[in-house]
Scaffold this motif. Structure first.
Motif, PDB file in Angstrom:
ATOM      1  N   ARG A 169       0.318  -1.035   0.132  1.00  0.00           N
ATOM      2  CA  ARG A 169       0.099   0.190   0.059  1.00  0.00           C
ATOM      3  C   ARG A 169       1.528   1.214  -0.045  1.00  0.00           C
ATOM      4  O   ARG A 169       0.527   2.211  -0.434  1.00  0.00           O
ATOM      5  CB  ARG A 169      -0.776   0.287   1.633  1.00  0.00           C
ATOM      6  N   ILE A 170       1.781   1.438   0.099  1.00  0.00           N
ATOM      7  CA  ILE A 170       3.035   2.834   1.037  1.00  0.00           C
ATOM      8  C   ILE A 170       4.009   2.661   0.123  1.00  0.00           C
ATOM      9  O   ILE A 170       4.545   3.977   0.462  1.00  0.00           O
ATOM     10  CB  ILE A 170       2.546   2.594   2.102  1.00  0.00           C
ATOM     11  N   ARG A 171       4.279   2.113  -0.710  1.00  0.00           N
ATOM     12  CA  ARG A 171       6.100   1.310  -0.704  1.00  0.00           C
ATOM     13  C   ARG A 171       5.590   2.654  -2.216  1.00  0.00           C
ATOM     14  O   ARG A 171       7.208   3.135  -1.691  1.00  0.00           O
ATOM     15  CB  ARG A 171       6.208   0.156  -2.264  1.00  0.00           C
ATOM     16  N   ASP A 172       5.157   3.239  -2.577  1.00  0.00           N
ATOM     17  CA  ASP A 172       5.733   4.865  -3.159  1.00  0.00           C
ATOM     18  C   ASP A 172       5.495   5.847  -2.633  1.00  0.00           C
ATOM     19  O   ASP A 172       6.758   7.283  -3.123  1.00  0.00           O
ATOM     20  CB  ASP A 172       4.424   5.210  -4.482  1.00  0.00           C
ATOM     21  N   HIS A 173       5.591   5.707  -1.145  1.00  0.00           N
ATOM     22  CA  HIS A 173       6.561   6.484  -0.431  1.00  0.00           C
ATOM     23  C   HIS A 173       7.448   6.985   0.326  1.00  0.00           C
ATOM     24  O   HIS A 173       7.456   7.279   0.870  1.00  0.00           O
ATOM     25  CB  HIS A 173       4.955   7.092   0.792  1.00  0.00           C
ATOM     26  N   PHE A 174       8.446   5.304   0.000  1.00  0.00           N
ATOM     27  CA  PHE A 174       9.225   4.916   0.594  1.00  0.00           C
ATOM     28  C   PHE A 174      10.652   4.261  -0.538  1.00  0.00           C
ATOM     29  O   PHE A 174      10.202   4.129  -1.011  1.00  0.00           O
ATOM     30  CB  PHE A 174       9.502   4.193   1.723  1.00  0.00           C
ATOM     31  N   ALA A 175      12.105   4.594   0.335  1.00  0.00           N
ATOM     32  CA  ALA A 175      13.279   3.778  -0.215  1.00  0.00           C
ATOM     33  C   ALA A 175      13.314   2.643   0.208  1.00  0.00           C
ATOM     34  O   ALA A 175      13.513   2.801   1.587  1.00  0.00           O
ATOM     35  CB  ALA A 175      13.987   4.958  -0.075  1.00  0.00           C
ATOM     36  N   ILE A 176      12.877   1.662  -0.175  1.00  0.00           N
ATOM     37  CA  ILE A 176      12.507   0.051   0.238  1.00  0.00           C
ATOM     38  C   ILE A 176      14.378  -0.419  -0.311  1.00  0.00           C
ATOM     39  O   ILE A 176      13.825  -1.315  -1.901  1.00  0.00           O
ATOM     40  CB  ILE A 176      11.484  -0.828   0.100  1.00  0.00           C
ATOM     41  N   HIS A 177      15.122  -0.783   0.011  1.00  0.00           N
ATOM     42  CA  HIS A 177      16.106  -1.119  -0.312  1.00  0.00           C
ATOM     43  C   HIS A 177      16.905  -2.660   0.740  1.00  0.00           C
ATOM     44  O   HIS A 177      17.215  -2.794   1.223  1.00  0.00           O
ATOM     45  CB  HIS A 177      17.462  -0.388  -0.990  1.00  0.00           C
ATOM     46  N   CYS A 178      15.838  -3.635   0.769  1.00  0.00           N
ATOM     47  CA  CYS A 178      15.337  -4.592   1.927  1.00  0.00           C
ATOM     48  C   CYS A 178      15.061  -5.433   1.065  1.00  0.00           C
ATOM     49  O   CYS A 178      13.778  -5.845   0.913  1.00  0.00           O
ATOM     50  CB  CYS A 178      14.860  -4.005   3.099  1.00  0.00           C
ATOM     51  N   ASP A 179      15.424  -6.412   1.065  1.00  0.00           N
ATOM     52  CA  ASP A 179      15.280  -8.155   1.206  1.00  0.00           C
ATOM     53  C   ASP A 179      13.605  -8.447   1.378  1.00  0.00           C
ATOM     54  O   ASP A 179      13.279  -8.983   0.820  1.00  0.00           O
ATOM     55  CB  ASP A 179      16.476  -8.939   0.607  1.00  0.00           C
ATOM     56  N   SER A 180      14.133  -7.951   2.865  1.00  0.00           N
ATOM     57  CA  SER A 180      12.846  -8.998   3.442  1.00  0.00           C
ATOM     58  C   SER A 180      11.919  -8.600   3.510  1.00  0.00           C
ATOM     59  O   SER A 180      10.545  -8.982   3.827  1.00  0.00           O
ATOM     60  CB  SER A 180      13.195  -8.932   5.157  1.00  0.00           C
TER      61      SER A 180
END
Length: 247
Positions: A169-180
């Motif tokens: 739901r919120i991925r567009d608002h965050f920098a996600i560099h995390c395989d888990s």
């Protein structure tokens, strides 16, 4: 252009120390069933939930606050406590206006670890309050750690599933560099349309279904049944959004 805040998923409390959570928001996730019960009790009008990590402390605080004491071990109400961890035990007719003192092992430990490691805010998340969690995280625009309570430090599927639901739901608002986080989101996307079947594979399902708790577990993966935001303030979990109804 402003830099996006980061988001990480911690799949076990044992791993929390390797993440920098200072000044970030930690979401404590304990889907089966502590954080689902916390959201439900607050949604149905509880004034606060006091999370504690031991039975003795639960009994003591229950006496000093006049609160309802609750906790289970192995699917059974603990001797000396009044109620269990089932969300179904806390309808509005019973819990409104009262304090719930809840002893849980995995979730309470993670909550205190997050506070000790400098989190600026600790909230609790579960499918019943999925939208409230997502809306809050987007609005705050801070770094986020989705903290899975796991089971005695071992990875569990249901907490990671909830993390995946949040991320979708919120991925567009965050920098996600995390395989888990990527793993959690992929798993949720694969199973979101058959989630009540998928949870039957989990070790927690087999552990708790043996006590006749199947309806509980299905409720715990149903979105927005108790859409409030439990926030930890001065020893209590209180609702930031206020109860919007309930049975």
């Amino acid at each position: 252009m402003n830099q996006k805040p980061s988001l990480f998923t911690v799949v076990s409390p044992r791993l929390l120390d390797i993440y920098d959570i200072s000044n970030g928001i930690v979401v404590v996730i304990d889907v089966f069933r502590a954080t689902s019960t916390i959201a439900t009790a607050l949604y149905n009008g509880a004034t606060r939930v006091i999370p504690v990590d031991s039975v003795d402390k639960c009994i003591q605080i229950g006496k000093t606050t006049g609160g309802i004491t609750a906790g289970e071990r192995d699917g059974k109400v603990i001797e000396g406590l009044a109620h269990g961890n089932s969300p179904a035990e806390y309808p509005r007719s019973f819990i409104a206006g009262k304090t719930l003192v809840l002893t849980t092992t995995n979730g309470t430990r993670l909550l205190h670890m997050a506070l000790n490691n400098g989190a600026s805010e600790v909230i609790t998340g579960s499918f019943p309050n999925l939208s409230a969690v997502c809306d809050h995280l987007v609005a705050q625009n801070k770094n986020v750690v989705l903290g899975c309570s796991a089971w005695k430090d071992r990875f569990n599927l249901e907490d990671a599933l909830f993390a995946g639901a949040v991320i979708e739901r919120i991925r567009d608002h965050f920098a996600i560099h995390c395989d888990s986080s990527l793993m959690a989101e992929d798993m949720y996307r694969l199973h979101k349309n058959d989630i009540k079947q998928f949870i039957r594979k989990t070790t927690h399902w087999h552990r708790l279904a043996a006590y006749g708790l199947e309806a509980d577990l299905e409720y715990c993966v149903t979105a927005d049944q108790a859409n409030v935001l439990p926030v930890y303030r001065n020893g209590d979990l209180v609702s930031l959004t206020g109860p919007a109804g309930g049975s």
